[in-house]
Design a protein around this motif. Structure first.
Motif, PDB file in Angstrom:
ATOM      1  N   MET A   1       0.832  -1.172   0.000  1.00  0.00           N
ATOM      2  CA  MET A   1       0.000   0.000   0.000  1.00  0.00           C
ATOM      3  C   MET A   1       0.882   1.242   0.000  1.00  0.00           C
ATOM      4  O   MET A   1       1.883   1.302   0.702  1.00  0.00           O
ATOM      5  CB  MET A   1      -0.898  -0.021   1.242  1.00  0.00           C
ATOM      6  N   ASP A   2       0.489   2.212  -0.777  1.00  0.00           N
ATOM      7  CA  ASP A   2       1.208   3.479  -0.840  1.00  0.00           C
ATOM      8  C   ASP A   2       0.301   4.596  -0.349  1.00  0.00           C
ATOM      9  O   ASP A   2      -0.564   5.072  -1.085  1.00  0.00           O
ATOM     10  CB  ASP A   2       1.669   3.770  -2.271  1.00  0.00           C
ATOM     11  N   PRO A   3       0.490   5.025   0.892  1.00  0.00           N
ATOM     12  CA  PRO A   3      -0.346   6.110   1.416  1.00  0.00           C
ATOM     13  C   PRO A   3      -0.095   7.412   0.665  1.00  0.00           C
ATOM     14  O   PRO A   3       0.983   7.623   0.112  1.00  0.00           O
ATOM     15  CB  PRO A   3       0.094   6.252   2.868  1.00  0.00           C
ATOM     16  N   GLN A   4      -1.072   8.280   0.694  1.00  0.00           N
ATOM     17  CA  GLN A   4      -0.883   9.597   0.097  1.00  0.00           C
ATOM     18  C   GLN A   4       0.214  10.318   0.877  1.00  0.00           C
ATOM     19  O   GLN A   4       0.347  10.137   2.097  1.00  0.00           O
ATOM     20  CB  GLN A   4      -2.186  10.375   0.139  1.00  0.00           C
ATOM     21  N   PRO A   5       1.012  11.134   0.187  1.00  0.00           N
ATOM     22  CA  PRO A   5       2.162  11.774   0.844  1.00  0.00           C
ATOM     23  C   PRO A   5       1.809  12.537   2.123  1.00  0.00           C
ATOM     24  O   PRO A   5       2.583  12.514   3.080  1.00  0.00           O
ATOM     25  CB  PRO A   5       2.689  12.736  -0.235  1.00  0.00           C
ATOM     26  N   GLU A   6       0.640  13.167   2.175  1.00  0.00           N
ATOM     27  CA  GLU A   6       0.293  13.948   3.373  1.00  0.00           C
ATOM     28  C   GLU A   6      -0.004  13.071   4.585  1.00  0.00           C
ATOM     29  O   GLU A   6      -0.091  13.579   5.702  1.00  0.00           O
ATOM     30  CB  GLU A   6      -0.878  14.897   3.091  1.00  0.00           C
ATOM     31  N   PHE A   7      -0.132  11.753   4.373  1.00  0.00           N
ATOM     32  CA  PHE A   7      -0.396  10.840   5.490  1.00  0.00           C
ATOM     33  C   PHE A   7       0.777   9.907   5.795  1.00  0.00           C
ATOM     34  O   PHE A   7       0.659   9.014   6.621  1.00  0.00           O
ATOM     35  CB  PHE A   7      -1.661  10.023   5.224  1.00  0.00           C
ATOM     36  N   MET A   8       1.908  10.144   5.156  1.00  0.00           N
ATOM     37  CA  MET A   8       3.081   9.293   5.401  1.00  0.00           C
ATOM     38  C   MET A   8       3.541   9.369   6.854  1.00  0.00           C
ATOM     39  O   MET A   8       4.062   8.401   7.391  1.00  0.00           O
ATOM     40  CB  MET A   8       4.244   9.679   4.469  1.00  0.00           C
ATOM     41  N   TRP A   9       3.338  10.495   7.525  1.00  0.00           N
ATOM     42  CA  TRP A   9       3.762  10.621   8.923  1.00  0.00           C
ATOM     43  C   TRP A   9       3.014   9.630   9.809  1.00  0.00           C
ATOM     44  O   TRP A   9       3.583   9.088  10.757  1.00  0.00           O
ATOM     45  CB  TRP A   9       3.596  12.054   9.408  1.00  0.00           C
ATOM     46  N   ILE A  10       1.754   9.354   9.466  1.00  0.00           N
ATOM     47  CA  ILE A  10       0.969   8.378  10.232  1.00  0.00           C
ATOM     48  C   ILE A  10       1.471   6.973   9.935  1.00  0.00           C
ATOM     49  O   ILE A  10       1.652   6.159  10.843  1.00  0.00           O
ATOM     50  CB  ILE A  10      -0.529   8.517   9.894  1.00  0.00           C
ATOM     51  N   TRP A  11       1.697   6.686   8.680  1.00  0.00           N
ATOM     52  CA  TRP A  11       2.200   5.375   8.249  1.00  0.00           C
ATOM     53  C   TRP A  11       3.547   5.084   8.897  1.00  0.00           C
ATOM     54  O   TRP A  11       3.773   3.994   9.416  1.00  0.00           O
ATOM     55  CB  TRP A  11       2.298   5.369   6.721  1.00  0.00           C
ATOM     56  N   ARG A  12       4.445   6.055   8.886  1.00  0.00           N
ATOM     57  CA  ARG A  12       5.773   5.866   9.491  1.00  0.00           C
ATOM     58  C   ARG A  12       5.662   5.625  11.003  1.00  0.00           C
ATOM     59  O   ARG A  12       6.354   4.772  11.548  1.00  0.00           O
ATOM     60  CB  ARG A  12       6.650   7.086   9.233  1.00  0.00           C
ATOM     61  N   ALA A  13       4.792   6.386  11.657  1.00  0.00           N
ATOM     62  CA  ALA A  13       4.614   6.208  13.104  1.00  0.00           C
ATOM     63  C   ALA A  13       4.094   4.807  13.402  1.00  0.00           C
ATOM     64  O   ALA A  13       4.590   4.132  14.306  1.00  0.00           O
ATOM     65  CB  ALA A  13       3.651   7.259  13.655  1.00  0.00           C
ATOM     66  N   TRP A  14       3.100   4.340  12.642  1.00  0.00           N
ATOM     67  CA  TRP A  14       2.532   3.011  12.872  1.00  0.00           C
ATOM     68  C   TRP A  14       3.595   1.929  12.710  1.00  0.00           C
ATOM     69  O   TRP A  14       3.710   1.026  13.533  1.00  0.00           O
ATOM     70  CB  TRP A  14       1.353   2.764  11.931  1.00  0.00           C
ATOM     71  N   HIS A  15       4.390   2.038  11.659  1.00  0.00           N
ATOM     72  CA  HIS A  15       5.444   1.041  11.445  1.00  0.00           C
ATOM     73  C   HIS A  15       6.482   1.090  12.560  1.00  0.00           C
ATOM     74  O   HIS A  15       6.884   0.048  13.082  1.00  0.00           O
ATOM     75  CB  HIS A  15       6.121   1.252  10.083  1.00  0.00           C
ATOM     76  N   ARG A  16       6.897   2.265  12.938  1.00  0.00           N
ATOM     77  CA  ARG A  16       7.936   2.390  13.965  1.00  0.00           C
ATOM     78  C   ARG A  16       7.432   1.929  15.327  1.00  0.00           C
ATOM     79  O   ARG A  16       8.142   1.272  16.079  1.00  0.00           O
ATOM     80  CB  ARG A  16       8.419   3.843  14.020  1.00  0.00           C
ATOM     81  N   LEU A  17       6.181   2.266  15.640  1.00  0.00           N
ATOM     82  CA  LEU A  17       5.630   1.916  16.947  1.00  0.00           C
ATOM     83  C   LEU A  17       5.193   0.455  17.032  1.00  0.00           C
ATOM     84  O   LEU A  17       4.919  -0.039  18.131  1.00  0.00           O
ATOM     85  CB  LEU A  17       4.469   2.850  17.288  1.00  0.00           C
ATOM     86  N   SER A  18       5.148  -0.240  15.911  1.00  0.00           N
ATOM     87  CA  SER A  18       4.772  -1.663  15.931  1.00  0.00           C
ATOM     88  C   SER A  18       5.702  -2.491  16.803  1.00  0.00           C
ATOM     89  O   SER A  18       5.298  -3.525  17.328  1.00  0.00           O
ATOM     90  CB  SER A  18       4.742  -2.229  14.507  1.00  0.00           C
ATOM     91  N   ALA A  19       6.925  -2.032  16.982  1.00  0.00           N
ATOM     92  CA  ALA A  19       7.865  -2.752  17.847  1.00  0.00           C
ATOM     93  C   ALA A  19       7.402  -2.728  19.304  1.00  0.00           C
ATOM     94  O   ALA A  19       7.804  -3.586  20.093  1.00  0.00           O
ATOM     95  CB  ALA A  19       9.259  -2.144  17.730  1.00  0.00           C
ATOM     96  N   SER A  20       6.536  -1.781  19.653  1.00  0.00           N
ATOM     97  CA  SER A  20       6.020  -1.676  21.018  1.00  0.00           C
ATOM     98  C   SER A  20       4.708  -2.423  21.203  1.00  0.00           C
ATOM     99  O   SER A  20       4.124  -2.405  22.284  1.00  0.00           O
ATOM    100  CB  SER A  20       5.781  -0.204  21.371  1.00  0.00           C
ATOM    101  N   ARG A  21       4.260  -3.068  20.149  1.00  0.00           N
ATOM    102  CA  ARG A  21       2.991  -3.800  20.178  1.00  0.00           C
ATOM    103  C   ARG A  21       3.028  -4.896  21.245  1.00  0.00           C
ATOM    104  O   ARG A  21       4.016  -5.602  21.382  1.00  0.00           O
ATOM    105  CB  ARG A  21       2.771  -4.433  18.803  1.00  0.00           C
ATOM    106  N   GLN A  22       1.952  -4.996  22.000  1.00  0.00           N
ATOM    107  CA  GLN A  22       1.846  -6.075  22.973  1.00  0.00           C
ATOM    108  C   GLN A  22       1.674  -7.407  22.228  1.00  0.00           C
ATOM    109  O   GLN A  22       1.081  -7.453  21.154  1.00  0.00           O
ATOM    110  CB  GLN A  22       0.662  -5.834  23.887  1.00  0.00           C
ATOM    111  N   ARG A  23       2.208  -8.471  22.789  1.00  0.00           N
ATOM    112  CA  ARG A  23       2.069  -9.818  22.209  1.00  0.00           C
ATOM    113  C   ARG A  23       1.459 -10.707  23.282  1.00  0.00           C
ATOM    114  O   ARG A  23       1.808 -10.607  24.451  1.00  0.00           O
ATOM    115  CB  ARG A  23       3.418 -10.384  21.772  1.00  0.00           C
TER     116      ARG A  23
END
Length: 91
Positions: A1-23
Motif C-alpha cells: 500500500m502506498d499512502p498519500q504523501p500527506e499521510f506518510m507521517w501516520i504510516w511511518r509512526a505506525w510502522h515504527r511503533l509496531s515494535a512496542s505492540r503487545q504480544r
C-alpha cells in the motif's frame, strides 16, 4: 500500500511503533496431538503513541488523528493476522 504523501507521517509512526505492540501467547492443539504456540499481536499502547506525538511536537488535534488512525490500522492488522492463522490451522 502506498499512502498519500500527506499521510506518510501516520504510516511511518505506525510502522515504527509496531515494535512496542503487545504480544499475547496462545497455544493450539492440532492433529496427532501436537501443540503449536504462537504469540498473537495486540494493539499498540496509547502511552507509546502519546510519547511519539510529544517527541515530535504534534498538536492535540494531530495526536488525536494519529491515535485514531493507529487504532484503525491495528484492527486491520490484527484481523489479517487472525485470518492467516485460521488458514494455517486448516492445513
Amino acid at each position: 500500500m502506498d499512502p498519500q504523501p500527506e499521510f506518510m507521517w501516520i504510516w511511518r509512526a505506525w510502522h515504527r511503533l509496531s515494535a512496542s505492540r503487545q504480544r499475547f501467547p496462545q497455544g493450539f492443539s492440532v492433529a496427532l496431538g501436537a501443540t503449536v504456540f504462537e504469540s498473537s499481536p495486540g494493539m499498540i499502547p496509547w502511552e507509546v503513541v502519546q510519547a511519539w506525538a510529544q517527541h515530535h511536537g504534534y498538536t492535540h488535534a494531530e495526536m488525536a488523528l494519529l491515535d485514531r488512525c493507529i487504532v484503525a490500522m491495528d484492527r486491520v492488522f490484527i484481523e489479517d493476522w487472525a485470518q492467516r492463522m485460521k488458514r494455517r490451522m486448516k492445513k
